[in-house]
Design a protein around this motif. Structure first.
Motif, PDB file in Angstrom:
ATOM      1  N   ASN A 209     -12.474  13.912 -15.642  1.00  0.00           N
ATOM      2  CA  ASN A 209     -12.467  14.739 -14.436  1.00  0.00           C
ATOM      3  C   ASN A 209     -11.269  14.383 -13.558  1.00  0.00           C
ATOM      4  O   ASN A 209     -10.725  13.277 -13.655  1.00  0.00           O
ATOM      5  CB  ASN A 209     -13.765  14.564 -13.652  1.00  0.00           C
ATOM      6  N   LEU A 210     -10.904  15.314 -12.677  1.00  0.00           N
ATOM      7  CA  LEU A 210      -9.783  15.079 -11.760  1.00  0.00           C
ATOM      8  C   LEU A 210     -10.258  15.223 -10.323  1.00  0.00           C
ATOM      9  O   LEU A 210     -11.138  16.046 -10.037  1.00  0.00           O
ATOM     10  CB  LEU A 210      -8.646  16.070 -12.018  1.00  0.00           C
ATOM     11  N   PHE A 211      -9.646  14.447  -9.426  1.00  0.00           N
ATOM     12  CA  PHE A 211     -10.076  14.435  -8.033  1.00  0.00           C
ATOM     13  C   PHE A 211      -8.857  14.481  -7.112  1.00  0.00           C
ATOM     14  O   PHE A 211      -7.961  13.641  -7.208  1.00  0.00           O
ATOM     15  CB  PHE A 211     -10.899  13.180  -7.737  1.00  0.00           C
ATOM     16  N   CYS A 212      -8.855  15.475  -6.240  1.00  0.00           N
ATOM     17  CA  CYS A 212      -7.834  15.601  -5.193  1.00  0.00           C
ATOM     18  C   CYS A 212      -8.498  15.264  -3.863  1.00  0.00           C
ATOM     19  O   CYS A 212      -9.456  15.924  -3.452  1.00  0.00           O
ATOM     20  CB  CYS A 212      -7.277  17.020  -5.172  1.00  0.00           C
ATOM     21  N   LEU A 213      -7.993  14.243  -3.192  1.00  0.00           N
ATOM     22  CA  LEU A 213      -8.543  13.824  -1.900  1.00  0.00           C
ATOM     23  C   LEU A 213      -7.677  14.411  -0.794  1.00  0.00           C
ATOM     24  O   LEU A 213      -6.472  14.133  -0.723  1.00  0.00           O
ATOM     25  CB  LEU A 213      -8.562  12.300  -1.798  1.00  0.00           C
ATOM     26  N   HIS A 214      -8.296  15.239   0.048  1.00  0.00           N
ATOM     27  CA  HIS A 214      -7.570  15.771   1.199  1.00  0.00           C
ATOM     28  C   HIS A 214      -8.069  15.062   2.454  1.00  0.00           C
ATOM     29  O   HIS A 214      -9.213  15.230   2.861  1.00  0.00           O
ATOM     30  CB  HIS A 214      -7.761  17.275   1.349  1.00  0.00           C
ATOM     31  N   VAL A 215      -7.199  14.275   3.064  1.00  0.00           N
ATOM     32  CA  VAL A 215      -7.513  13.562   4.294  1.00  0.00           C
ATOM     33  C   VAL A 215      -6.919  14.344   5.460  1.00  0.00           C
ATOM     34  O   VAL A 215      -5.732  14.698   5.433  1.00  0.00           O
ATOM     35  CB  VAL A 215      -6.954  12.129   4.283  1.00  0.00           C
ATOM     36  N   ASP A 216      -7.742  14.640   6.437  1.00  0.00           N
ATOM     37  CA  ASP A 216      -7.272  15.339   7.634  1.00  0.00           C
ATOM     38  C   ASP A 216      -6.069  14.594   8.207  1.00  0.00           C
ATOM     39  O   ASP A 216      -6.108  13.372   8.389  1.00  0.00           O
ATOM     40  CB  ASP A 216      -8.418  15.390   8.654  1.00  0.00           C
ATOM     41  N   MET A 217      -5.005  15.332   8.461  1.00  0.00           N
ATOM     42  CA  MET A 217      -3.792  14.709   8.997  1.00  0.00           C
ATOM     43  C   MET A 217      -4.067  13.967  10.294  1.00  0.00           C
ATOM     44  O   MET A 217      -3.379  13.001  10.637  1.00  0.00           O
ATOM     45  CB  MET A 217      -2.720  15.781   9.222  1.00  0.00           C
ATOM     46  N   ASP A 218      -5.098  14.383  11.010  1.00  0.00           N
ATOM     47  CA  ASP A 218      -5.421  13.781  12.297  1.00  0.00           C
ATOM     48  C   ASP A 218      -6.357  12.578  12.163  1.00  0.00           C
ATOM     49  O   ASP A 218      -6.772  12.004  13.158  1.00  0.00           O
ATOM     50  CB  ASP A 218      -6.074  14.844  13.193  1.00  0.00           C
ATOM     51  N   ALA A 219      -6.712  12.203  10.921  1.00  0.00           N
ATOM     52  CA  ALA A 219      -7.619  11.069  10.720  1.00  0.00           C
ATOM     53  C   ALA A 219      -6.925   9.761  11.093  1.00  0.00           C
ATOM     54  O   ALA A 219      -5.688   9.665  11.084  1.00  0.00           O
ATOM     55  CB  ALA A 219      -8.076  11.030   9.271  1.00  0.00           C
ATOM     56  N   PRO A 220      -7.689   8.722  11.424  1.00  0.00           N
ATOM     57  CA  PRO A 220      -7.103   7.418  11.754  1.00  0.00           C
ATOM     58  C   PRO A 220      -6.261   6.871  10.595  1.00  0.00           C
ATOM     59  O   PRO A 220      -6.528   7.187   9.434  1.00  0.00           O
ATOM     60  CB  PRO A 220      -8.318   6.534  12.026  1.00  0.00           C
ATOM     61  N   PRO A 221      -5.271   6.058  10.884  1.00  0.00           N
ATOM     62  CA  PRO A 221      -4.387   5.521   9.835  1.00  0.00           C
ATOM     63  C   PRO A 221      -5.141   4.781   8.732  1.00  0.00           C
ATOM     64  O   PRO A 221      -4.775   4.872   7.555  1.00  0.00           O
ATOM     65  CB  PRO A 221      -3.458   4.578  10.605  1.00  0.00           C
ATOM     66  N   GLU A 222      -6.192   4.046   9.123  1.00  0.00           N
ATOM     67  CA  GLU A 222      -6.918   3.289   8.100  1.00  0.00           C
ATOM     68  C   GLU A 222      -7.633   4.200   7.104  1.00  0.00           C
ATOM     69  O   GLU A 222      -7.850   3.822   5.948  1.00  0.00           O
ATOM     70  CB  GLU A 222      -7.924   2.324   8.745  1.00  0.00           C
ATOM     71  N   VAL A 223      -8.006   5.413   7.523  1.00  0.00           N
ATOM     72  CA  VAL A 223      -8.623   6.367   6.594  1.00  0.00           C
ATOM     73  C   VAL A 223      -7.596   6.811   5.557  1.00  0.00           C
ATOM     74  O   VAL A 223      -7.889   6.882   4.356  1.00  0.00           O
ATOM     75  CB  VAL A 223      -9.202   7.569   7.361  1.00  0.00           C
ATOM     76  N   HIS A 224      -6.376   7.122   6.004  1.00  0.00           N
ATOM     77  CA  HIS A 224      -5.314   7.523   5.078  1.00  0.00           C
ATOM     78  C   HIS A 224      -5.000   6.391   4.102  1.00  0.00           C
ATOM     79  O   HIS A 224      -4.849   6.621   2.893  1.00  0.00           O
ATOM     80  CB  HIS A 224      -4.054   7.892   5.863  1.00  0.00           C
ATOM     81  N   GLN A 225      -4.893   5.177   4.611  1.00  0.00           N
ATOM     82  CA  GLN A 225      -4.557   4.038   3.754  1.00  0.00           C
ATOM     83  C   GLN A 225      -5.666   3.747   2.756  1.00  0.00           C
ATOM     84  O   GLN A 225      -5.398   3.425   1.586  1.00  0.00           O
ATOM     85  CB  GLN A 225      -4.283   2.810   4.609  1.00  0.00           C
ATOM     86  N   ALA A 226      -6.921   3.849   3.210  1.00  0.00           N
ATOM     87  CA  ALA A 226      -8.045   3.576   2.313  1.00  0.00           C
ATOM     88  C   ALA A 226      -8.113   4.614   1.200  1.00  0.00           C
ATOM     89  O   ALA A 226      -8.329   4.274   0.020  1.00  0.00           O
ATOM     90  CB  ALA A 226      -9.343   3.565   3.115  1.00  0.00           C
ATOM     91  N   ALA A 227      -7.941   5.893   1.544  1.00  0.00           N
ATOM     92  CA  ALA A 227      -7.970   6.946   0.528  1.00  0.00           C
ATOM     93  C   ALA A 227      -6.827   6.771  -0.470  1.00  0.00           C
ATOM     94  O   ALA A 227      -7.017   6.944  -1.685  1.00  0.00           O
ATOM     95  CB  ALA A 227      -7.891   8.313   1.197  1.00  0.00           C
ATOM     96  N   GLN A 228      -5.659   6.411   0.016  1.00  0.00           N
ATOM     97  CA  GLN A 228      -4.528   6.189  -0.881  1.00  0.00           C
ATOM     98  C   GLN A 228      -4.772   4.990  -1.783  1.00  0.00           C
ATOM     99  O   GLN A 228      -4.400   5.002  -2.971  1.00  0.00           O
ATOM    100  CB  GLN A 228      -3.247   5.983  -0.068  1.00  0.00           C
ATOM    101  N   GLY A 229      -5.391   3.946  -1.231  1.00  0.00           N
ATOM    102  CA  GLY A 229      -5.703   2.774  -2.045  1.00  0.00           C
ATOM    103  C   GLY A 229      -6.649   3.109  -3.178  1.00  0.00           C
ATOM    104  O   GLY A 229      -6.483   2.636  -4.318  1.00  0.00           O
ATOM    105  N   ILE A 230      -7.659   3.921  -2.903  1.00  0.00           N
ATOM    106  CA  ILE A 230      -8.591   4.342  -3.951  1.00  0.00           C
ATOM    107  C   ILE A 230      -7.863   5.159  -5.009  1.00  0.00           C
ATOM    108  O   ILE A 230      -8.026   4.949  -6.215  1.00  0.00           O
ATOM    109  CB  ILE A 230      -9.748   5.157  -3.336  1.00  0.00           C
ATOM    110  N   ALA A 231      -7.034   6.108  -4.573  1.00  0.00           N
ATOM    111  CA  ALA A 231      -6.314   6.965  -5.514  1.00  0.00           C
ATOM    112  C   ALA A 231      -5.382   6.151  -6.410  1.00  0.00           C
ATOM    113  O   ALA A 231      -5.228   6.458  -7.603  1.00  0.00           O
ATOM    114  CB  ALA A 231      -5.530   8.023  -4.746  1.00  0.00           C
ATOM    115  N   ASP A 232      -4.766   5.115  -5.857  1.00  0.00           N
ATOM    116  CA  ASP A 232      -3.824   4.307  -6.630  1.00  0.00           C
ATOM    117  C   ASP A 232      -4.504   3.531  -7.753  1.00  0.00           C
ATOM    118  O   ASP A 232      -3.823   3.049  -8.665  1.00  0.00           O
ATOM    119  CB  ASP A 232      -3.086   3.331  -5.703  1.00  0.00           C
TER     120      ASP A 232
END
Length: 504
Positions: A209-232
């Motif tokens: 399966n494939l997963f695209c994570l869309h993080v709201d641009m207005d989300a806190p920085p730690e949310v963006h970093q955490a989502a990117q860490g999972i994707a990596d």
């Protein structure tokens, strides 16, 4: 006349004495005799062999009478034990081989209890006493509400991907031949509480399966970093290449899904269906069951359609604009004007539906390339909640030749099975209503697991979190025991919107 008894009391046993079990007299053995020692050894050996024979016969008989689910569980436990001996390097190579279709994965998942302070099995049976007890536990002052893993913790955990996958149970997936040949693409929309999005992804995860994570641009920085860490940590998970500032009921909500669709089309040519999800949804079908149902759809889309008074014409007949009322307001809000809009392009009839659906790959490809679809998308920019009109309008205007549209009746009469939500005044809710939508609690689970939908919406981590955790446990164990109440495909084969023109 009563027999006399002879008792012996001593600190150490005298092996030269043996008592007749039918009487009470004891006699002395000649321990120095070799024949006597051989006789004892042979008797002991015979008893051991007899016990082993009885145990083997009982195990064989019990296995023949066990349900299939128990046999699967033993098999899974053995396989999991073997896989535990793999080194991290070997495990990574296996995952790469699976991703490149060079290896068929073993079955690793085992059924087990995941929630311990609440009996989830009883809750799912509708046991009112256990449901009440669970609510009492969650109502106590010391009960911890919200997620178990903070967003910052995800940043730290994903620095070691092997450990993260092991701790979060990503290696204990099940992938049948059917699932291997039928990958599904997902988008998951989130703006906070990374844990809930990650748990949703974990419930659907297989290497195919494939997963695209869309993080709201207005989300806190730690949310963006955490989502990117999972994707990596996964080759089949990524963060969308273009993020949107999400405005409630605004156009960017629709654009976010389209951005993920574009990325998924470019990244992989194998997936068969696309399903868009918010992080508050959760599946009530296993991945294998989802695949079986989608194969039955045979290329047909599952998109909600509403007409008549349910269409809410004012949302598209008048122009809506974005405004910031307060000076310190970062995000604008959408407001209705008195300016009437022109009719939509291509002489289409507007149809309302849900922002979420099940979309065939052919539909996604056509929507991204079709001139008519692009013109309609541009027309939607000043519509209120355009995501609730765009998909449905494309689906139910037969003159467009939309791929995956195989239903010619009234859209309102078509079953919509992508997601179940309980609406205020219409559906029962044992949890609580937020904006007229039920946030499910423990008391809702017994009814939810009987639904024919693929997903249910919605759950909050800070409201009766054991409800989501019990549903996780139930889904995990259904995956580990595929013979347990398999999905009834007869219902789905009789749906009027599936594609019956060809055999999948």
């Amino acid at each position: 006349m009563l027999k006399s008894k002879t008792y012996f009391v001593r600190q150490k046993p005298d092996r030269s004495l043996e008592c007749n079990k039918f009487g009470y007299k004891c006699f002395r053995l000649h321990t120095g005799s070799g024949l006597q020692r051989i006789w004892f050894r042979r008797r002991t050996l015979a008893l051991v062999l007899l016990v082993c024979l009885v145990l083997c016969m009982s195990i064989r008989l019990s296995t023949n009478n066990q349900p299939a689910s128990m046999l699967y569980q033993r098999w899974f436990e053995n396989l999991r034990h073997l896989s535990a001996n793999k080194s991290p390097t070997e495990t990574r190579q296996i995952e790469r081989d699976i991703e490149n279709d060079k290896r068929f994965p073993k079955i690793l998942r085992t059924a087990r209890q995941r929630v311990f302070d609440v009996n989830c099995a009883a809750v799912l049976r509708g046991d009112l006493k256990e449901i009440k007890r669970g609510r009492t536990i969650m109502d106590k002052d010391g009960f911890v509400r919200g997620g178990n893993i903070s967003d910052i913790s995800y940043i730290k955990l994903t620095k070691d991907c092997d450990k993260f996958k092991e701790n979060r149970d990503y290696r204990n997936y099940i992938l049948s031949a059917t699932e291997k040949e039928f990958p599904v693409a997902y988008s998951i929309l989130l703006y906070k509480e990374v844990e809930q999005a990650e748990r949703l992804m974990r419930a659907l995860y297989t290497p195919r399966n494939l997963f695209c994570l869309h993080v709201d641009m207005d989300a806190p920085p730690e949310v963006h970093q955490a989502a990117q860490g999972i994707a990596d940590c996964f080759p089949n998970v990524f963060v969308v290449s273009r993020k949107e500032y999400m405005v409630y009921a605004g156009f960017t909500r629709l654009q976010a899904d389209i951005n993920c669709m574009q990325d998924l089309m470019q990244r992989n040519k194998d997936w068969k269906y696309f399903i868009n999800l918010p992080s508050q949804q959760f599946p009530i079908k296993t991945n294998r069951e989802i695949v079986q149902i989608l194969r039955t759809y045979n290329g047909a889309n599952d998109i909600e359609g509403l007409t008549g008074n349910s269409r809410l014409d004012h949302r598209f007949k008048f122009r809506y604009v974005y405004k910031r009322v307060a000076k310190d307001q970062i995000k604008p809000k959408i407001y209705k004007t008195n300016n009437q809009r022109a009719d939509p392009p291509a002489n289409v009839t507007m149809v309302k539906g849900s922002a979420y659906g099940v979309f065939s790959r052919a539909f996604v490809e056509w929507m991204l390339q079709s001139k008519t679809a692009r013109e309609l998308l541009d027309w939607m920019r000043d519509v209120y909640s355009p995501d609730e009109f765009y998909w449905a309008t494309l689906q139910y205007n037969q003159n467009l030749g939309t791929p995956g549209s195989h239903y010619s009746g009234k859209p309102d009469n078509k079953p919509w099975l992508a997601v179940h939500a309980a609406w205020g005044g219409v559906d029962p809710c044992k949890g609580k209503y937020v904006r007229d939508v039920c946030v499910f609690g423990l008391g809702d689970l017994s009814a939810l697991v009987q639904k024919r939908h693929l997903f249910v919406n919605k759950f909050y981590l800070d409201y009766q979190p054991r409800a989501l955790e019990c549903l996780e446990e139930w889904l995990h164990n259904r995956t580990a025991e595929p013979a347990h109440q398999p999905v009834n495909l007869t219902y789905y084969r009789q749906l009027h919107f599936i594609n019956t023109d060809r055999v999948s």
